[in-house]
Scaffold this motif. Sequence first.
Motif, PDB file in Angstrom:
ATOM      1  N   ASP A 197      -1.559   5.911   2.311  1.00 45.97           N
ATOM      2  CA  ASP A 197      -2.622   5.040   2.832  1.00 45.97           C
ATOM      3  C   ASP A 197      -2.245   4.494   4.204  1.00 45.97           C
ATOM      4  O   ASP A 197      -3.071   4.452   5.113  1.00 45.97           O
ATOM      5  CB  ASP A 197      -2.898   3.880   1.869  1.00 45.97           C
ATOM      6  N   HIS A 202     -10.775   1.852  -0.133  1.00 46.55           N
ATOM      7  CA  HIS A 202      -9.659   2.098  -1.043  1.00 46.55           C
ATOM      8  C   HIS A 202      -9.164   0.834  -1.732  1.00 46.55           C
ATOM      9  O   HIS A 202      -8.143   0.878  -2.436  1.00 46.55           O
ATOM     10  CB  HIS A 202      -8.514   2.781  -0.286  1.00 46.55           C
ATOM     11  N   SER A 218       0.855  -1.187   0.000  1.00 47.93           N
ATOM     12  CA  SER A 218       0.000   0.000   0.000  1.00 47.93           C
ATOM     13  C   SER A 218       0.890   1.236   0.000  1.00 47.93           C
ATOM     14  O   SER A 218       2.033   1.193   0.449  1.00 47.93           O
ATOM     15  CB  SER A 218      -0.932  -0.005   1.212  1.00 47.93           C
TER      16      SER A 218
END
Length: 192
Positions: free
Chosen positions: A26, A186, A22
């Motif tokens: 994030d 997300h 990620s």
Amino acid sequence: MRLSQVSFVPAGDPPHRGAPRSRAADRLAMVRLATARNPAFMVDDGEVFAQGKSYTALTLERLRAALGARRPLVLILGADAFQGLPTWHRWRDILQLAHVAVANRPGYAPHDDRKSGALSPELDAVCSDHMSNDPGAVRESPAGRIVPFDMTPLAISASQVRGLIQAGRSARYLLPDPVLNYIERHHLYHGS
């Protein structure tokens, strides 16, 4: 140890592993969500926005410069990370910048049950010079002590959580709900 606050420092570009799955932004957002309800928890974004690899020694130098030379600073590590300390960039400088508090982790014997020689010879030598079983030792000086502490170990790891999500299984109760909602919103860690 009666720490006045605990700062969480998500790595921007961790040097001891492959590229994170990620984005740093994030990971920073998830740490903020996970810590939002505890006023003693702070989030330090210094490594996320720094250029280059995220080295603990550099972060501690930055924090030491901001806090001054006299204020105690404590780096909290799990026993697993602590055992790998000699592989870290400028690892010997860490004890000049901060104390190191070592928490037990699943799969590691409680501190009192560990036998000498379980660590690398380099780390064992450093421990013999800097170890203190008194958690209050971190308040007596700005840096230089290694203080083990036991807590109820939970067998939860980031790898396990990512694996569950990738497999389409629930990670509920392993992370705070706002973090799980962020991951879903997300589409993090889904698929390969």
